[in-house]
Design an enzyme around this catalytic site. Structure first.
Site, PDB file in Angstrom:
ATOM      1  N   PRO A 122      71.714  16.915  50.048  1.00  0.00           N
ATOM      2  CA  PRO A 122      71.365  16.146  48.882  1.00  0.00           C
ATOM      3  C   PRO A 122      70.028  15.481  49.267  1.00  0.00           C
ATOM      4  O   PRO A 122      69.293  15.747  50.311  1.00  0.00           O
ATOM      5  CB  PRO A 122      72.349  14.763  49.268  1.00  0.00           C
ATOM      6  CG  PRO A 122      72.652  15.005  50.484  1.00  0.00           C
ATOM      7  CD  PRO A 122      72.544  16.270  50.888  1.00  0.00           C
ATOM      8  N   LEU A 142      62.758  28.153  36.210  1.00  0.00           N
ATOM      9  CA  LEU A 142      63.710  28.128  35.122  1.00  0.00           C
ATOM     10  C   LEU A 142      63.518  26.682  34.703  1.00  0.00           C
ATOM     11  O   LEU A 142      63.542  26.576  33.314  1.00  0.00           O
ATOM     12  CB  LEU A 142      65.209  28.344  35.648  1.00  0.00           C
ATOM     13  CG  LEU A 142      65.441  29.710  36.197  1.00  0.00           C
ATOM     14  CD1 LEU A 142      66.778  29.708  36.954  1.00  0.00           C
ATOM     15  CD2 LEU A 142      65.510  30.645  34.884  1.00  0.00           C
ATOM     16  N   CYS A 166      71.012  21.385  40.767  1.00  0.00           N
ATOM     17  CA  CYS A 166      69.900  22.108  41.640  1.00  0.00           C
ATOM     18  C   CYS A 166      68.371  21.691  40.903  1.00  0.00           C
ATOM     19  O   CYS A 166      67.743  21.484  41.932  1.00  0.00           O
ATOM     20  CB  CYS A 166      70.184  23.529  41.405  1.00  0.00           C
ATOM     21  SG  CYS A 166      71.749  24.069  42.431  1.00  0.00           S
TER      22      CYS A 166
HETATM   23  C1  UDX Z   1      70.921  26.597  38.177  1.00  0.00           C
HETATM   24  C2  UDX Z   1      70.578  28.101  38.471  1.00  0.00           C
HETATM   25  O1  UDX Z   1      70.498  28.831  37.128  1.00  0.00           O
HETATM   26  C3  UDX Z   1      71.078  28.992  39.100  1.00  0.00           C
HETATM   27  O2  UDX Z   1      70.500  30.442  39.208  1.00  0.00           O
HETATM   28  C4  UDX Z   1      70.887  28.206  40.506  1.00  0.00           C
HETATM   29  O3  UDX Z   1      71.661  29.075  41.493  1.00  0.00           O
HETATM   30  C5  UDX Z   1      71.500  27.044  40.359  1.00  0.00           C
HETATM   31  O4  UDX Z   1      70.777  26.263  39.513  1.00  0.00           O
HETATM   32  P1  UDX Z   1      73.022  25.628  36.986  1.00  0.00           P
HETATM   33  O5  UDX Z   1      72.622  24.180  37.434  1.00  0.00           O
HETATM   34  O6  UDX Z   1      74.604  25.960  37.474  1.00  0.00           O
HETATM   35  O7  UDX Z   1      72.246  26.816  37.654  1.00  0.00           O
HETATM   36  O8  UDX Z   1      73.239  25.842  35.421  1.00  0.00           O
HETATM   37  P2  UDX Z   1      72.142  26.376  34.452  1.00  0.00           P
HETATM   38  O9  UDX Z   1      72.782  27.209  33.357  1.00  0.00           O
HETATM   39  O10 UDX Z   1      70.680  26.886  35.048  1.00  0.00           O
HETATM   40  O11 UDX Z   1      71.709  24.918  33.596  1.00  0.00           O
HETATM   41  C6  UDX Z   1      71.051  24.000  34.105  1.00  0.00           C
HETATM   42  C7  UDX Z   1      70.612  22.816  32.962  1.00  0.00           C
HETATM   43  O12 UDX Z   1      69.574  23.232  31.935  1.00  0.00           O
HETATM   44  C8  UDX Z   1      71.756  22.472  32.222  1.00  0.00           C
HETATM   45  O13 UDX Z   1      71.711  21.107  31.782  1.00  0.00           O
HETATM   46  C9  UDX Z   1      71.699  23.277  30.781  1.00  0.00           C
HETATM   47  O14 UDX Z   1      72.310  22.841  29.687  1.00  0.00           O
HETATM   48  C10 UDX Z   1      70.083  23.148  30.764  1.00  0.00           C
HETATM   49  N1  UDX Z   1      69.626  24.419  29.919  1.00  0.00           N
HETATM   50  C11 UDX Z   1      69.702  25.560  30.154  1.00  0.00           C
HETATM   51  C12 UDX Z   1      68.771  23.951  28.810  1.00  0.00           C
HETATM   52  O15 UDX Z   1      68.712  23.029  28.543  1.00  0.00           O
HETATM   53  N2  UDX Z   1      68.213  24.822  28.021  1.00  0.00           N
HETATM   54  C13 UDX Z   1      68.132  26.417  28.514  1.00  0.00           C
HETATM   55  O16 UDX Z   1      67.724  27.094  27.680  1.00  0.00           O
HETATM   56  C14 UDX Z   1      69.099  26.610  29.738  1.00  0.00           C
END
Ligand code: UDX
Length: 437
Positions: A73, A207, A256
């Site tokens: 954390p 990302l 993350c």
């Molecule tokens: C993320 C990474 O994608 C993954 O590769 C890593 O191992 C861990 O962190 P996760 O947090 O599980 O995965 O979900 P993800 O689908 O990436 O979404 C993260 C956040 O971004 C969510 O709140 C989602 O709603 C938001 N999001 C995602 C958006 O607001 N817009 C998008 O286009 C994509």
């Protein structure tokens, strides 16, 4: 680990934890994590080559390869509080392995860690080696929640970092062999330790940066006649940009993105790179801005007050298909609304009431918050609906029926841009989305 057990039937996988309740849950019919497809895989492998136990020492002694998957954390105390990763659990694991192991081990870092953590793990193990040899590998996980099983089954890539010595390369090869059981060999990338560690932080930073970038544009769209979904589609067709991860929203959440960027920022500062730190920190600042901006827009649209009004909150998880609420935008938005003395009625298909109470820091008897069994109950008599998670079932609701039981004017704020605003307006809603003028 369940996927490895499922794919490699000749390997024995033992998952150990010091938390008895958690292990009991993994051994029960109700797993502690909701993830589509996980139940089936665990049930099929459990008791044959997948085991859950609290006997940490025996598992260390018997294992050839040990994955460290403890939580890291953000530190809440001392140097780097609020930004650096708290590595105490990783260090305790390394010391435990040094104490208990009777022969050579390959130790794999699975937790996302600051760059050069493997170095500390290695030093702890080596200084207590007593003739045993320890190889440290970094094998970051890229799965996303909600699609974890599909991501594990067919990953874009598997990344394995290790020492570039003959012993290090041999250890890397052993882990490559595990994944190569089901992942095409060309998708298994091997690097040095530091590149692997840094790649995980960098992937998450890129990302999250895409989301903050499109969310920044959403604010400009709202001020003009542009539509952020149209802009995202138009830029996404450029093959250099690509269409994924361009969905404007109430802000990203999850365990993350924020944690890893804070970590990256802290590392940059530590290495004397304040400009680089500030650059990445702005991704988080933009996300905070987006979450609060959404709430400000709700309030100003509703005649500058939400006090004593009933606001239906549809969705509390940080994304669909998970019961995880860590860093969910819904937490920040609900807190802002409670500050404004609104009454909020929350419905999420998977998140438990006790979790919502912990997240909002409220008691069970808080008079401003109610928890509903479905969307119909949450929206009854409501002045406004806020869609905060993109659950599929919210697309299929009977919005005509809902409208008839709401206060007028009936406001609807689609924080995920999943609904047809024109159709809602035809029913009578005062409907708005993100990044639409
Ligand atoms: C993320 C990474 O994608 C993954 O590769 C890593 O191992 C861990 O962190 P996760 O947090 O599980 O995965 O979900 P993800 O689908 O990436 O979404 C993260 C956040 O971004 C969510 O709140 C989602 O709603 C938001 N999001 C995602 C958006 O607001 N817009 C998008 O286009 C994509």
């Amino acid at each position: 680990m369940a996927m490895i057990a499922h794919k490699c039937r000749d390997h024995t996988v033992t998952v150990v934890d010091i938390n008895q309740a958690r292990i009991d849950a993994w051994n029960s019919d109700t797993l502690p994590v909701y993830e589509p497809g996980l139940d089936e895989i665990v049930q099929a492998a459990r008791g044959t080559n997948l085991f859950f136990s609290t006997d940490v020492d025996t598992a260390i002694k018997e294992a050839e390869m040990i994955f460290l998957s403890v939580n890291t954390p953000t530190k809440t105390y001392g140097v780097g509080a609020g930004r650096a990763a708290d590595l105490r659990y990783i260090e305790k694991c390394a010391r435990k392995i040094a104490e208990v192991a009777e022969d050579d081990k390959i130790v794999v870092e699975k937790s996302t860690l600051p760059v050069r953590t493997a170095e500390s793990v290695k030093r702890i193990l080596e200084s207590n080696s007593n003739g045993r040899s320890f190889q440290i590998l970094s094998n970051p996980e890229f799965l996303a929640e909600g699609t974890a099983m599909a991501d594990l089954e067919a990953p874009d890539r598997v990344l394995i970092g290790g020492d570039q010595t003959p012993e290090g390369k041999a250890a890397i090869q052993k882990l490559v062999d595990v994944y190569a059981t089901w992942v095409p060999r060309e998708r298994v990338i091997t690097t040095n330790l530091w590149s692997s560690e840094l790649s995980k932080l960098t992937a998450n930073a890129f990302l999250a940066q895409r989301i903050s970038s499109i969310n920044a544009i959403s604010a400009l769209c709202e001020a003009t006649e542009a539509n952020v979904d149209e802009v995202a589609h138009a830029i996404g067709t450029d093959s250099r940009i690509g269409p994924k991860f361009l969905k404007s929203s109430v802000g990203f959440g999850g365990s993350c993105f924020q944690k890893d960027i804070l970590n990256l920022v802290y590392l940059c500062e530590h290495f004397g790179l304040p400009e680089v730190a500030a650059y990445w920190n702005s991704v988080i600042e933009m996300n905070d801005y987006q979450k609060h901006r959404f709430c400000r827009r709700v309030i100003s649209t509703m005649f500058n007050t939400v006090a004593d009004k009933k606001i239906a909150i549809l969705g509390f998880a940080f994304k669909k298909d998970t019961n995880d609420t860590r860093e969910s935008a819904a937490i920040y938005i609900c807190k802002d609304l409670l500050e404004e003395q609104a009454n909020i009625a929350i419905y999420d298909p998977k998140v438990e009431v006790a979790q919502i109470q912990r997240d909002l820091g409220i008691d069970a008897d808080n008079e401003y918050v109610t928890y509903c069994k479905d969307a119909l109950e949450a929206t009854k008599g409501a002045h406004a609906i806020l869609i905060l998670t993109e659950w599929d079932e919210f697309k299929a609701l009977d919005y005509q029926k809902i409208y008839e039981q709401m206060q007028l004017p009936a406001f609807l704020f689609d924080g995920r841009n999943i609904l047809d605003l024109e159709a809602l307006r035809a029913i009578g809603y005062e409907a708005s989305g993100i990044g639409k003028g």
